[in-house]
Write an enzyme that holds these catalytic residues in place. Structure first.
Site, mmCIF file in Angstrom:
data_model
loop_
_atom_site.group_PDB
_atom_site.id
_atom_site.type_symbol
_atom_site.label_atom_id
_atom_site.label_comp_id
_atom_site.label_asym_id
_atom_site.label_seq_id
_atom_site.Cartn_x
_atom_site.Cartn_y
_atom_site.Cartn_z
ATOM 1 N N ALA A 24 -57.591 136.867 46.798
ATOM 2 C CA ALA A 24 -58.000 138.237 47.115
ATOM 3 C C ALA A 24 -57.400 138.749 48.435
ATOM 4 C CB ALA A 24 -59.524 138.316 47.168
ATOM 5 N N THR A 28 -55.957 142.720 50.320
ATOM 6 C CA THR A 28 -56.799 143.483 51.262
ATOM 7 C C THR A 28 -55.975 144.532 52.005
ATOM 8 O OG1 THR A 28 -56.527 141.772 52.940
ATOM 9 C CG2 THR A 28 -58.550 141.681 51.642
ATOM 10 N N GLN A 103 -55.183 134.444 41.674
ATOM 11 C CA GLN A 103 -56.589 134.508 41.278
ATOM 12 C C GLN A 103 -57.018 135.966 41.162
ATOM 13 O OE1 GLN A 103 -58.958 131.426 43.750
ATOM 14 N NE2 GLN A 103 -57.053 131.700 44.866
ATOM 15 N N ILE A 105 -57.175 139.975 40.001
ATOM 16 C CA ILE A 105 -57.276 140.618 38.691
ATOM 17 C C ILE A 105 -56.765 142.061 38.764
ATOM 18 C CG2 ILE A 105 -59.184 139.153 37.925
ATOM 19 C CD1 ILE A 105 -61.155 141.279 38.854
ATOM 20 N N HIS A 121 -57.427 134.380 36.586
ATOM 21 C CA HIS A 121 -58.741 134.984 36.322
ATOM 22 C C HIS A 121 -58.647 136.253 35.481
ATOM 23 C CE1 HIS A 121 -60.310 132.684 40.096
ATOM 24 N NE2 HIS A 121 -60.242 131.933 39.027
ATOM 25 N N CYS A 132 -65.402 141.739 17.718
ATOM 26 C CA CYS A 132 -64.268 141.603 16.782
ATOM 27 C C CYS A 132 -62.946 141.311 17.495
ATOM 28 C CB CYS A 132 -64.130 142.862 15.931
ATOM 29 S SG CYS A 132 -63.508 144.293 16.850
ATOM 30 N N THR A 190 -56.370 133.194 50.312
ATOM 31 C CA THR A 190 -57.460 132.632 49.512
ATOM 32 C C THR A 190 -58.293 131.681 50.363
ATOM 33 O OG1 THR A 190 -58.015 131.193 47.639
ATOM 34 C CG2 THR A 190 -55.797 130.956 48.519
ATOM 35 N N ASN A 213 -53.366 132.367 55.844
ATOM 36 C CA ASN A 213 -54.711 132.912 55.643
ATOM 37 C C ASN A 213 -55.292 133.311 56.986
ATOM 38 O OD1 ASN A 213 -56.457 133.248 53.242
ATOM 39 N ND2 ASN A 213 -57.951 132.193 54.512
ATOM 40 N N ILE A 231 -51.187 138.405 55.761
ATOM 41 C CA ILE A 231 -50.091 137.964 54.894
ATOM 42 C C ILE A 231 -49.016 139.045 54.698
ATOM 43 C CG2 ILE A 231 -51.297 138.543 52.729
ATOM 44 C CD1 ILE A 231 -50.082 135.795 51.716
HETATM 45 P P1 NAD Z 1 -62.008 135.066 48.978
HETATM 46 O O1 NAD Z 1 -62.596 136.417 49.163
HETATM 47 O O2 NAD Z 1 -62.899 133.908 48.768
HETATM 48 O O3 NAD Z 1 -61.082 134.709 50.215
HETATM 49 C C1 NAD Z 1 -60.117 135.588 50.699
HETATM 50 C C2 NAD Z 1 -59.442 134.920 51.888
HETATM 51 O O4 NAD Z 1 -58.354 135.743 52.257
HETATM 52 C C3 NAD Z 1 -60.360 134.779 53.095
HETATM 53 O O5 NAD Z 1 -60.299 133.444 53.549
HETATM 54 C C4 NAD Z 1 -59.739 135.743 54.140
HETATM 55 O O6 NAD Z 1 -59.752 135.205 55.440
HETATM 56 C C5 NAD Z 1 -58.324 135.857 53.669
HETATM 57 N N1 NAD Z 1 -57.697 137.150 53.938
HETATM 58 C C6 NAD Z 1 -58.234 138.384 53.778
HETATM 59 N N2 NAD Z 1 -57.311 139.321 54.058
HETATM 60 C C7 NAD Z 1 -56.187 138.649 54.424
HETATM 61 C C8 NAD Z 1 -54.890 139.063 54.828
HETATM 62 N N3 NAD Z 1 -54.549 140.352 54.929
HETATM 63 N N4 NAD Z 1 -53.967 138.114 55.107
HETATM 64 C C9 NAD Z 1 -54.288 136.793 55.033
HETATM 65 N N5 NAD Z 1 -55.503 136.347 54.655
HETATM 66 C C10 NAD Z 1 -56.429 137.267 54.342
HETATM 67 O O7 NAD Z 1 -60.945 135.209 47.795
HETATM 68 P P2 NAD Z 1 -60.393 134.143 46.752
HETATM 69 O O8 NAD Z 1 -60.192 132.833 47.411
HETATM 70 O O9 NAD Z 1 -59.254 134.787 46.066
HETATM 71 O O10 NAD Z 1 -61.601 133.963 45.727
HETATM 72 C C11 NAD Z 1 -62.372 135.044 45.295
HETATM 73 C C12 NAD Z 1 -62.302 135.364 43.807
HETATM 74 O O11 NAD Z 1 -62.499 136.754 43.725
HETATM 75 C C13 NAD Z 1 -61.005 135.103 43.157
HETATM 76 O O12 NAD Z 1 -61.298 134.380 42.049
HETATM 77 C C14 NAD Z 1 -60.461 136.475 42.735
HETATM 78 O O13 NAD Z 1 -60.270 136.464 41.344
HETATM 79 C C15 NAD Z 1 -61.576 137.435 42.932
HETATM 80 N N6 NAD Z 1 -61.237 138.694 43.633
HETATM 81 C C16 NAD Z 1 -60.113 139.366 43.295
HETATM 82 C C17 NAD Z 1 -59.788 140.530 43.946
HETATM 83 C C18 NAD Z 1 -58.521 141.260 43.537
HETATM 84 O O14 NAD Z 1 -58.117 141.154 42.384
HETATM 85 N N7 NAD Z 1 -57.866 141.943 44.458
HETATM 86 C C19 NAD Z 1 -60.583 141.032 44.972
HETATM 87 C C20 NAD Z 1 -61.764 140.319 45.298
HETATM 88 C C21 NAD Z 1 -62.049 139.131 44.615
#
Ligand code: NAD
Length: 238
Positions: A24, A28, A103, A105, A121, A132, A190, A213, A231
């Site tokens: 995720a 961001t 991960q 979506i 995911h 169906c 992540t 991260n 990132i």
């Molecule tokens: P998480 O929210 O658990 O962790 C996100 C990590 O990214 C955190 O450790 C944070 O410090 C870091 N982070 C945030 N912004 C950052 C940046 N700009 N640069 C570097 N690091 C940054 O997310 P996860 O580990 O992906 O697990 C959460 C689940 O939620 C996943 O399975 C995912 O499918 C889902 N999800 C997806 C989305 C999306 O599709 N954009 C958004 C939210 C959650």
């Protein structure tokens, strides 16, 4: 920072079999909140905790509440790929990156031009009927204020893997193959808290594991390079 970026750049230039594995935090900087950061969805208040709303059993019991959350938080509107998505797509085109395993979506890697994307995911851009199996176009599903229903009467859902549900075994097997055969693995954005996705790192056998991260992760001590920066900003420099 500069020294780390120089090392990162050098590792990329000397590899034509890189796999990127992200979460995720990759999105961001496009304005999509993650789950576990300070301003992530898990710190916000809802009638039920988000991790409960996003579970398979909750969806079956309470699709109305699921779709209320979904429309509020998961229908994305005008979001654009950021510099991480864009640079990853360019590195694939240049022949450095073999696969992006995500991960997420949100479909932003494909929007940036990446071709070989494994969505562990699933995706919010596809919907299907739980009775169906017929697909419903995304625009049609999103235009319905409550729970969308299929012509057969069944409940339609987004093609995402909810908590309690298994990952698609074909996608998982492909991800394991790419990671076990790559010579460089870049893991980014992540928290490495969501299994089984996070456990994929254990299949990497090489000596070029880079973790990017904002916060520390449980795998930092295994990495050859850890960069605790945004990132998108990091990829803008390579
Ligand atoms: P998480 O929210 O658990 O962790 C996100 C990590 O990214 C955190 O450790 C944070 O410090 C870091 N982070 C945030 N912004 C950052 C940046 N700009 N640069 C570097 N690091 C940054 O997310 P996860 O580990 O992906 O697990 C959460 C689940 O939620 C996943 O399975 C995912 O499918 C889902 N999800 C997806 C989305 C999306 O599709 N954009 C958004 C939210 C959650």
């Amino acid at each position: 920072m500069n020294e780390k970026i120089a090392r990162f750049r050098d590792m990329i230039e000397n590899s034509d079999n890189i796999v990127f594995f992200g979460g995720a935090g990759v999105s961001t900087e496009s304005g999509i909140p993650d789950f576990r950061s300070e301003d992530g969805l898990y710190r916000q208040k809802y009638k039920f905790p988000p991790e409960e709303i996003l579970s398979g059993s909750f969806f079956r019991k309470n699709p109305e509440e699921f779709y209320r959350f979904y429309h509020d938080k998961l229908v994305l509107g005008n979001v654009e790929p950021n510099r991480a998505h864009i640079r990853l797509a360019e590195l694939e085109k240049q022949g450095n990156i073999r696969a992006v395993i995500t991960q997420n979506i949100d479909g932003l890697h494909q929007a940036a031009g990446s071709k070989n994307v494994l969505e562990l995911h699933g995706t919010i851009h596809r919907f299907y009927c739980t009775s169906c199996g017929r697909e419903m176009p995304e625009d049609e599903a999103n235009a319905i204020a409550g729970v969308p229903h299929c012509v057969c009467g069944g409940i339609v859902r987004p093609d995402v893997v909810l908590y309690e549900e298994s990952l698609n075994s074909r996608v998982l097997a492909e991800a394991v193959k790419y990671i076990s055969e790559c010579d460089m693995l870049i893991v980014g954005g992540t928290s490495l808290n969501v299994y089984p996705a996070a456990g994929l790192i254990n299949y990497y056998r090489g000596g070029k594991l880079v973790l990017i991260n904002r916060q520390a992760t449980p795998y930092d001590s295994y990495a050859n390079l850890v960069i605790n920066e945004k990132i998108g900003e990091v990829f803008a420099l390579v």
